[in-house]
Design an enzyme around this catalytic site. Structure first.
Site, PDB file in Angstrom:
ATOM      1  N   ILE A 163       0.861  -1.187   0.000  1.00 19.49           N
ATOM      2  CA  ILE A 163       0.000   0.000   0.000  1.00 19.49           C
ATOM      3  C   ILE A 163       0.894   1.233   0.000  1.00 19.49           C
ATOM      4  O   ILE A 163       1.817   1.330   0.807  1.00 19.49           O
ATOM      5  CB  ILE A 163      -0.993   0.019   1.184  1.00 19.49           C
TER       6      ILE A 163
ATOM      7  N   THR B 264       2.484   7.086   1.633  1.00 20.95           N
ATOM      8  CA  THR B 264       3.512   8.079   1.981  1.00 20.95           C
ATOM      9  C   THR B 264       4.307   8.539   0.758  1.00 20.95           C
ATOM     10  O   THR B 264       4.631   7.740  -0.126  1.00 20.95           O
ATOM     11  CB  THR B 264       4.471   7.459   3.025  1.00 20.95           C
TER      12      THR B 264
ATOM     13  N   PRO C  15       7.624  11.471  -0.533  1.00 19.64           N
ATOM     14  CA  PRO C  15       8.786  12.163   0.039  1.00 19.64           C
ATOM     15  C   PRO C  15       8.377  13.438   0.793  1.00 19.64           C
ATOM     16  O   PRO C  15       8.944  13.744   1.836  1.00 19.64           O
ATOM     17  CB  PRO C  15       9.636  12.502  -1.194  1.00 19.64           C
TER      18      PRO C  15
ATOM     19  N   GLU D 227      -4.824  -1.848  10.777  1.00 25.23           N
ATOM     20  CA  GLU D 227      -3.369  -1.712  10.628  1.00 25.23           C
ATOM     21  C   GLU D 227      -2.746  -1.364  11.984  1.00 25.23           C
ATOM     22  O   GLU D 227      -1.726  -1.927  12.390  1.00 25.23           O
ATOM     23  CB  GLU D 227      -3.066  -0.613   9.603  1.00 25.23           C
TER      24      GLU D 227
HETATM   25  C1  LIG Z   1       9.943   0.898   7.842  1.00 27.18           C
HETATM   26  C2  LIG Z   1       8.794   1.732   7.361  1.00 27.18           C
HETATM   27  C3  LIG Z   1       7.771   1.126   6.645  1.00 27.18           C
HETATM   28  C4  LIG Z   1       6.713   1.898   6.155  1.00 27.18           C
HETATM   29  N1  LIG Z   1       5.749   1.312   5.368  1.00 27.18           N
HETATM   30  C5  LIG Z   1       4.846   2.098   4.740  1.00 27.18           C
HETATM   31  C6  LIG Z   1       3.953   1.547   3.773  1.00 27.18           C
HETATM   32  O1  LIG Z   1       3.929   0.341   3.511  1.00 27.18           O
HETATM   33  N2  LIG Z   1       3.111   2.398   3.129  1.00 27.18           N
HETATM   34  C7  LIG Z   1       3.091   3.744   3.371  1.00 27.18           C
HETATM   35  O2  LIG Z   1       2.303   4.443   2.744  1.00 27.18           O
HETATM   36  N3  LIG Z   1       3.906   4.282   4.296  1.00 27.18           N
HETATM   37  C8  LIG Z   1       4.791   3.505   4.968  1.00 27.18           C
HETATM   38  N4  LIG Z   1       5.652   4.055   5.895  1.00 27.18           N
HETATM   39  C9  LIG Z   1       5.591   5.487   6.144  1.00 27.18           C
HETATM   40  C10 LIG Z   1       5.079   5.865   7.518  1.00 27.18           C
HETATM   41  O3  LIG Z   1       3.718   5.586   7.632  1.00 27.18           O
HETATM   42  C11 LIG Z   1       5.424   7.355   7.720  1.00 27.18           C
HETATM   43  O4  LIG Z   1       6.824   7.434   7.866  1.00 27.18           O
HETATM   44  C12 LIG Z   1       4.703   7.957   8.903  1.00 27.18           C
HETATM   45  O5  LIG Z   1       3.333   8.052   8.668  1.00 27.18           O
HETATM   46  C13 LIG Z   1       5.244   9.360   9.244  1.00 27.18           C
HETATM   47  O6  LIG Z   1       5.302  10.179   8.135  1.00 27.18           O
HETATM   48  P1  LIG Z   1       6.664  10.975   7.823  1.00 27.18           P
HETATM   49  O7  LIG Z   1       7.775   9.986   7.835  1.00 27.18           O
HETATM   50  O8  LIG Z   1       6.468  11.757   6.585  1.00 27.18           O
HETATM   51  O9  LIG Z   1       6.863  11.926   9.066  1.00 27.18           O
HETATM   52  P2  LIG Z   1       6.251  13.402   9.221  1.00 27.18           P
HETATM   53  O10 LIG Z   1       4.812  13.391   8.924  1.00 27.18           O
HETATM   54  O11 LIG Z   1       7.129  14.332   8.447  1.00 27.18           O
HETATM   55  O12 LIG Z   1       6.468  13.650  10.770  1.00 27.18           O
HETATM   56  C14 LIG Z   1       7.692  14.123  11.357  1.00 27.18           C
HETATM   57  C15 LIG Z   1       7.471  14.281  12.850  1.00 27.18           C
HETATM   58  O13 LIG Z   1       6.446  15.264  13.076  1.00 27.18           O
HETATM   59  C16 LIG Z   1       5.469  14.713  13.922  1.00 27.18           C
HETATM   60  N5  LIG Z   1       4.146  15.261  13.601  1.00 27.18           N
HETATM   61  C17 LIG Z   1       3.537  15.294  12.389  1.00 27.18           C
HETATM   62  N6  LIG Z   1       2.321  15.842  12.474  1.00 27.18           N
HETATM   63  C18 LIG Z   1       2.137  16.153  13.781  1.00 27.18           C
HETATM   64  C19 LIG Z   1       1.071  16.735  14.525  1.00 27.18           C
HETATM   65  N7  LIG Z   1      -0.082  17.093  13.948  1.00 27.18           N
HETATM   66  N8  LIG Z   1       1.239  16.902  15.861  1.00 27.18           N
HETATM   67  C20 LIG Z   1       2.386  16.536  16.475  1.00 27.18           C
HETATM   68  N9  LIG Z   1       3.420  15.975  15.822  1.00 27.18           N
HETATM   69  C21 LIG Z   1       3.306  15.790  14.503  1.00 27.18           C
HETATM   70  C22 LIG Z   1       5.502  13.225  13.662  1.00 27.18           C
HETATM   71  O14 LIG Z   1       4.891  12.505  14.710  1.00 27.18           O
HETATM   72  C23 LIG Z   1       6.991  12.993  13.535  1.00 27.18           C
HETATM   73  O15 LIG Z   1       7.558  12.874  14.807  1.00 27.18           O
HETATM   74  C24 LIG Z   1       6.676   3.296   6.428  1.00 27.18           C
HETATM   75  C25 LIG Z   1       7.693   3.880   7.195  1.00 27.18           C
HETATM   76  C26 LIG Z   1       8.745   3.124   7.649  1.00 27.18           C
HETATM   77  C27 LIG Z   1       9.844   3.806   8.419  1.00 27.18           C
END
Ligand SMILES: Cc1cc2nc3c(=O)[nH]c(=O)nc-3n(C[C@H](O)[C@H](O)[C@H](O)COP(=O)(O)OP(=O)(O)OC[C@H]3O[C@@H](n4cnc5c(N)ncnc54)[C@H](O)[C@@H]3O)c2cc1C
Length: 381
Positions: free
Chosen positions: A123, A126, A128, A244
Site C-alpha cells: 500500500i 507516503t 517524500p 493496521e
Molecule cells: C519501515 C517503514 C515502513 C513503512 N511502510 C509504509 C507503507 O507500507 N506504506 C506507506 O504508505 N507508508 C509507509 N511508511 C511510512 C510511515 O507511515 C510514515 O513514515 C509515517 O506516517 C510518518 O510520516 P513521515 O515519515 O512523513 O513523518 P512526518 O509526517 O514528516 O512527521 C515528522 C514528525 O512530526 C510529527 N508530527 C507530524 N504531524 C504532527 C502533529 N499534527 N502533531 C504533532 N506531531 C506531529 C511526527 O509525529 C513525527 O515525529 C513506512 C515507514 C517506515 C519507516
C-alpha cells in the site's frame, strides 16, 4: 498467556503454524536479514498451507475463518522476527481493501492469487513530501479515456520491491474541498507501463523487510483498477487504518513478551560477582516492572481484539494501544539490552536485533504523536 477470544481451533492452528515456522522460517531468518529480503518461496509456502489471508471467503481462495486466525498468524510471525511484518501487511492491511471495496471482477482476478502467495501486495500512501498529512499527497491520476495517467512518487513502501499489486493513494480531484475528498485508490499491477521502483531503502532495523521507493511516470492504469468510488479513498484508508494499528500493537506486545522471555533466561544464566544477575534486587525490580507493563498491555489488547472481532468502533482505543504498546516495547528493549551487559550489544544476541527493530513501530501506521492527536480529539479536547 490466555486469549479469551480464541478457541481450541485457534490453538490447534497455532500449533501447526509454529511447527511450520520452526521448519520454514526460524532456521533461515538470519540469512534473510543478511539478504535484506524474505524469499518469494516463503510466501508461496505460507500460501500453500493456508496462512495467507485465511479470513477471505473460500470462493476467493481463503478459508472464510474469523479474524482470530489472523491474530494468531501475526503473533507467531512476530515471534520469529519483526521483519515478517510485510506478510501481516499483505494479509490484514492491503488485501482487505480489495476484499472490501473491490468489484466482483477485481476480487476474482486478484484475491485467489493473494491467498496463494503468487501475488504480493503493498500500500502506497507516503510520499517524500508528506506522511502524517495524508490529505496533502501530490500523486495525481487523470482520467484519459479508459486509463488513469498516474504521476508521482511514493516512499517507505513495505513490500515495495516484491509487490505485484500496489494500492496507490492518489489525487483524482485537485480542487476538492476539503482536500481529502479528492483522494482515490488505484491498484497498480507489476508490469504497468510507467511504473518503476526507486531505491531499496537501507534501514536501521527490520533488515529482511523490503522497503522501497516507487515511481509513477505517466503510468497507464486501466480505469477498471479503481478501487471503490472515486473520491472516497481517504474514507477507505481511515476505515482500514484501524486494523493496521491493531496489528502494529499486537506485534509490539509480542516483541515485549519475547524480549522479557529472552532476558529472563539470560539474567538467570549469567553469573557476576559469583551469583546470577537475576539475584540482584535491581534486576528483579526491572523484570517485575516490565512483566507488569506486559500483563497490563496484554489485558487491554485482548479486550481490544475482542471488540474488533465484534465489529465495534475501536478508533480511540486502538490509537491508545498503538502508542502505548509501541512506547512500552521501546522502553523494554532498552532495559533488556542493559541487563544483557555487553552481550546485548552483539549481533548474535537476539536482543540486539529486537532493539534495532522496535523503534519504527512508534513511527509507521501513523506516528504515536498522530495517535495522541486522534485520542485528544475524541476526548473532546
Ligand atoms: C519501515 C517503514 C515502513 C513503512 N511502510 C509504509 C507503507 O507500507 N506504506 C506507506 O504508505 N507508508 C509507509 N511508511 C511510512 C510511515 O507511515 C510514515 O513514515 C509515517 O506516517 C510518518 O510520516 P513521515 O515519515 O512523513 O513523518 P512526518 O509526517 O514528516 O512527521 C515528522 C514528525 O512530526 C510529527 N508530527 C507530524 N504531524 C504532527 C502533529 N499534527 N502533531 C504533532 N506531531 C506531529 C511526527 O509525529 C513525527 O515525529 C513506512 C515507514 C517506515 C519507516
Amino acid at each position: 498467556m490466555a486469549h479469551p477470544y480464541l478457541t481450541e481451533d485457534h490453538d490447534i492452528f497455532r500449533k501447526s503454524l509454529r511447527k511450520f515456522l520452526e521448519k520454514e522460517a526460524y532456521p533461515f531468518y538470519e540469512k534473510w536479514e543478511e539478504d535484506r529480503m524474505i524469499p518469494r518461496s516463503f510466501w508461496k509456502k505460507m500460501g500453500e498451507q493456508g496462512y495467507l489471508c485465511p479470513d477471505i471467503d473460500e470462493e476467493y481462495g481463503g478459508s472464510g475463518v474469523d479474524w482470530g486466525f489472523s491474530v494468531v498468524i501475526n503473533e507467531e510471525l512476530e515471534r520469529v522476527g519483526s521483519s515478517l511484518i510485510g506478510i501481516g501487511l499483505h494479509n490484514d492491511i492491503v488485501v482487505p481493501y480489495i476484499n472490501s471495496y473491490g468489484t466482483e471482477e477485481q476480487k476474482q482476478k486478484w484475491l485467489p492469487k493473494c491467498a496463494s502467495g503468487e501475488l504480493i501486495t503493498a500500500i502506497a500512501m507516503t510520499e517524500p513530501g508528506t506522511g502524517s498529512d495524508l490529505s496533502n499527497i501530490q500523486t495525481t491520476a487523470k482520467l484519459e479515456g479508459d486509463y488513469y495517467l498516474l504521476n508521482g512518487q511514493k516512499t517507505f513502501i513495505t513490500n515495495g520491491i516484491a509487490a505485484d499489486l500496489v494500492v496507490v493513494a492518489c489525487k483524482t480531484d485537485l480542487h476538492a474541498v476539503p482536500r481529502h475528498k479528492g483522494i482515490s485508490l488505484l491498484v497498480v499491477e507489476r508490469d504497468t507501463p510507467g511504473f518503476s521502483r526507486g531505491r531499496k531503502l537501507h534501514k536501521v532495523g527490520l533488515h529482511a523487510q523490503d522497503t522501497a521507493e516507487l515511481i509513477f511516470e505517466d503510468c497507464k492504469v486501466p480505469k477498471g483498477n479503481l478501487l471503490g468510488v472515486e473520491g472516497k479513498g481517504f474514507r477507505y484508508l481511515m476505515e482500514k487504518l484501524q486494523q493496521e494499528r491493531l496489528i502494529v500493537a499486537i506485534a509490539a506486545q509480542i516483541a515485549s513478551e519475547e524480549m522479557l522471555r529472552i532476558t529472563m533466561d539470560y539474567v538467570k544464566s549469567r553469573d557476576v560477582f559469583g551469583k546470577p544477575v537475576s539475584s540482584f534486587q535491581n534486576t528483579q525490580f526491572k523484570m517485575v516492572e516490565m512483566a507488569t507493563d506486559i500483563e497490563m498491555g496484554r489485558t487491554f489488547l485482548d479486550q481490544l481484539i475482542a471488540d474488533h472481532l465484534q465489529g465495534e468502533n475501536i478508533v480511540t482505543k486502538v490509537s491508545m494501544a498503538k502508542w502505548k504498546l509501541t512506547d512500552t516495547a521501546r522502553r523494554i528493549a532498552t532495559e533488556c539490552m542493559q541487563l544483557h551487559g555487553g552481550y546485548g550489544y552483539m549481533e548474535e544476541y537476539e536482543i540486539a536485533r529486537r532493539y534495532r527493530d522496535i523503534p519504527v513501530a512508534s513511527i509507521y501506521a501513523g506516528t504515536n504523536e498522530i495517535m495522541k492527536t486522534i485520542i485528544a480529539k475524541n476526548l473532546g479536547l
